[in-house]
Design an enzyme around this catalytic site. Structure first.
Site, mmCIF file in Angstrom:
data_model
loop_
_atom_site.group_PDB
_atom_site.id
_atom_site.type_symbol
_atom_site.label_atom_id
_atom_site.label_comp_id
_atom_site.label_asym_id
_atom_site.label_seq_id
_atom_site.Cartn_x
_atom_site.Cartn_y
_atom_site.Cartn_z
ATOM 1 N N GLU A 1 16.620 -3.538 8.198
ATOM 2 C CA GLU A 1 15.440 -4.188 8.794
ATOM 3 C C GLU A 1 14.206 -3.731 8.015
ATOM 4 O OE1 GLU A 1 14.263 -4.914 13.231
ATOM 5 O OE2 GLU A 1 13.200 -3.124 12.563
ATOM 6 N N GLU B 1 0.849 -1.201 0.000
ATOM 7 C CA GLU B 1 0.000 0.000 0.000
ATOM 8 C C GLU B 1 0.884 1.251 0.000
ATOM 9 O OE1 GLU B 1 -2.998 0.206 -0.604
ATOM 10 O OE2 GLU B 1 -3.637 2.165 0.102
HETATM 11 P P1 0O2 Z 1 13.250 3.525 15.987
HETATM 12 O O1 0O2 Z 1 14.590 3.985 15.670
HETATM 13 O O2 0O2 Z 1 12.493 4.461 16.890
HETATM 14 O O3 0O2 Z 1 12.480 3.118 14.769
HETATM 15 P P2 0O2 Z 1 15.071 -3.493 20.407
HETATM 16 O O4 0O2 Z 1 15.306 -2.347 19.470
HETATM 17 O O5 0O2 Z 1 16.309 -3.972 21.124
HETATM 18 O O6 0O2 Z 1 13.901 -3.261 21.325
HETATM 19 P P3 0O2 Z 1 15.287 -5.486 18.401
HETATM 20 O O7 0O2 Z 1 15.413 -6.886 18.876
HETATM 21 O O8 0O2 Z 1 16.477 -4.823 17.833
HETATM 22 O O9 0O2 Z 1 14.586 -4.657 19.555
HETATM 23 O O10 0O2 Z 1 14.315 -5.379 17.253
HETATM 24 P P4 0O2 Z 1 12.793 -5.625 17.108
HETATM 25 O O11 0O2 Z 1 12.036 -5.744 18.377
HETATM 26 O O12 0O2 Z 1 12.668 -6.743 16.112
HETATM 27 O O13 0O2 Z 1 12.428 -4.264 16.379
HETATM 28 C C1 0O2 Z 1 12.590 -3.014 16.930
HETATM 29 C C2 0O2 Z 1 11.712 -2.089 16.125
HETATM 30 O O14 0O2 Z 1 10.442 -2.719 15.952
HETATM 31 C C3 0O2 Z 1 11.394 -0.801 16.875
HETATM 32 O O15 0O2 Z 1 12.276 0.189 16.511
HETATM 33 C C4 0O2 Z 1 9.998 -0.462 16.405
HETATM 34 O O16 0O2 Z 1 10.025 0.150 15.142
HETATM 35 C C5 0O2 Z 1 9.389 -1.829 16.274
HETATM 36 N N1 0O2 Z 1 8.802 -2.305 17.529
HETATM 37 C C6 0O2 Z 1 9.173 -3.383 18.226
HETATM 38 N N2 0O2 Z 1 8.402 -3.538 19.327
HETATM 39 C C7 0O2 Z 1 7.508 -2.533 19.309
HETATM 40 C C8 0O2 Z 1 6.421 -2.164 20.174
HETATM 41 O O17 0O2 Z 1 6.113 -2.792 21.183
HETATM 42 N N3 0O2 Z 1 5.724 -1.047 19.812
HETATM 43 C C9 0O2 Z 1 6.021 -0.323 18.695
HETATM 44 N N4 0O2 Z 1 5.281 0.760 18.445
HETATM 45 N N5 0O2 Z 1 7.039 -0.650 17.877
HETATM 46 C C10 0O2 Z 1 7.773 -1.740 18.171
HETATM 47 P P5 0O2 Z 1 12.674 1.283 17.592
HETATM 48 O O18 0O2 Z 1 13.576 0.670 18.588
HETATM 49 O O19 0O2 Z 1 11.446 1.919 18.099
HETATM 50 O O20 0O2 Z 1 13.548 2.244 16.779
#
Ligand code: 0O2
Length: 211
Positions: free
Chosen positions: A139, A40
């Site tokens: 990612e 989309e």
């Molecule tokens: P940004 O820069 O604000 O976009 P971690 O980052 O350590 O928590 P990990 O294992 O690196 O986690 O990666 P994960 O959980 O696969 O992905 C992290 C990203 O997924 C986050 O980026 C969010 O974009 C999204 N995400 C993951 N969990 C949640 C959640 O509970 N709520 C929301 N709204 N988004 C989530 P960041 O860290 O926000 O980075």
């Protein structure tokens, strides 16, 4: 070690720009072929420096290790109408010759405790620099419009509460996540009907190509 951030992040912004362009081109191809596009819209971002530093500290990664150990410095988000489209986009990514999937996380079947749903894939993507080819990890988050709505709201609330939501808000968010998922399920159930209506609608209105 000191990082010159503009230089360090430049290849990541190049990748984000290239991939946004390529996935938007996919959408365009579906549209010109008069087919339902599983894409989309597409957005992308390079992780902000404070966010990189916060994550490095949380994960106890040194600055020198960031490049190898942080997979979401370059981020692409592909938003779909239907849950089924997510898996079609996933197949599309896996079939491409210009990127290689190195890991997958299915937060749709296994939603996070917050209520978060999305499908994450990390790919390696080559970019051409003067110094030669460099593989960059990206990612890619694939989610429906409803999942994106929920995640966007929750993300902004997170800024206010720094992840420590009052219990009542956490419960409401969890309920809202389930409501969003029910909406996705309902939309999937009437998917053929919707797709059919959209075809008719599209034939009667000029193309409105989203970025
Ligand atoms: P940004 O820069 O604000 O976009 P971690 O980052 O350590 O928590 P990990 O294992 O690196 O986690 O990666 P994960 O959980 O696969 O992905 C992290 C990203 O997924 C986050 O980026 C969010 O974009 C999204 N995400 C993951 N969990 C949640 C959640 O509970 N709520 C929301 N709204 N988004 C989530 P960041 O860290 O926000 O980075």
């Amino acid at each position: 070690m000191e990082i010159i951030w503009d230089e360090f992040l430049y290849p990541y912004s190049q990748v984000v720009n290239e991939l946004k362009f390529k996935f938007r081109a996919c959408r365009h191809q579906y549209q010109t072929a008069d087919q339902h596009s599983p894409i989309e819209f597409v957005t992308g971002r390079v992780k902000a420096v404070p966010s990189i530093l916060e994550k490095a500290q949380r994960r106890q990664i040194t600055l020198a290790e960031i490049e190898d150990n942080m997979e979401d410095i370059a981020g692409i988000r592909i938003v779909c109408q239907f849950v089924e489209d997510i898996y079609q986009v996933l197949d599309l990514i896996k079939a491409r010759g210009d990127m290689k999937v190195i890991s997958e996380r299915d937060y749709i079947t296994n939603r996070k405790s917050s209520g978060y749903r999305s499908y994450h894939v990390v790919v390696e993507y080559p970019i051409q620099l003067l110094s030669g080819e460099k593989l960059i990890k990206v990612e890619i988050q694939i989610r429906t419009l409803a999942m994106n709505f929920w995640a966007t709201i929750e993300h902004s609330l997170n800024y206010k509460y720094q992840g420590a939501f009052p219990l009542e808000i956490a419960e409401r968010l969890e309920k809202a996540a389930e409501a969003a998922f029910s909406l996705d399920t309902e939309m999937s159930n009437i998917r053929d009907e919707i797709k059919n209506a959209q075809q008719i609608f599209k034939q009667r209105t000029p193309h409105n190509d989203k970025d």
